[in-house]
Design a protein around this motif. Structure first.
Motif: not given
Length: 177
Positions: A133-138
């Motif tokens: 949930a804390n991913d900024v980008i993938r």
């Protein structure tokens, strides 16, 4: 009497200082996965960096990379603490916009491509508390191969591409302004 008390006090003070200094000189042994830093631009003459990556460098030690870094599982992208990426300016990572700031770098290895993840959680140990949930980008990055590297390594080329390498596996991710 006062003179001997003064001399004794001075002697005790110096003995205490000596013992404190001896304690300060105890060093831990070399970390098995030493810390390293790479930056872009990678020239030592360029002081205005755009990106800095701080990571630990695990060694293969005749072990199988697929066992150490299994495909399909989130990896801290190094050893010990999760790899730390600092962007000093807003940039694009793998073509996706990312604001200046500090991030953890996680990856999900795959046979043909890796998922590169920048995550808001920093100062985390490994990927044990990884929170998607804390991913900024993938972003996806293709896998290629090269000469075998004993130690996990990260390096930038002059065009801002970040290269990850370990064993014969290579993954490249462009960082652009």
């Amino acid at each position: 009497m006062k003179k001997s008390t003064f001399i004794t006090s001075i002697a005790c003070f110096f003995i205490m200082l000596l013992s404190v200094n001896m304690e300060a000189q105890k060093f831990s042994s070399l970390d098995k996965s030493p810390l390293d830093v790479t930056a872009y631009p990678n020239s030592n003459k360029e002081t205005n960096k755009l990106v800095k990556v701080v990571y630990s460098r695990p060694q293969l030690k005749e072990r199988d990379l697929g066992t150490l870094v299994p495909n399909g599982k989130v990896w801290r992208t190094g050893a010990n603490e999760a790899t730390n990426v600092t962007l000093y300016k807003d940039m694009k990572v793998g073509g996706k916009a990312v604001k200046a700031g500090e991030y953890s770098l996680f990856t999900i290895p795959g046979e043909k491509e890796w998922t590169i993840i920048l995550n808001k959680d920093i100062n985390v140990w490994g990927a044990y508390s990884y929170n998607e949930a804390n991913d900024v980008i993938r972003v996806k990055a293709p896998v290629s191969s090269g000469d075998s590297l004993e130690a996990f390594s990260i390096a930038f080329t002059d065009d801002g591409t970040m290269h990850l390498g370990w064993g014969t596996v290579r993954v490249a991710v462009p960082f652009t302004k």
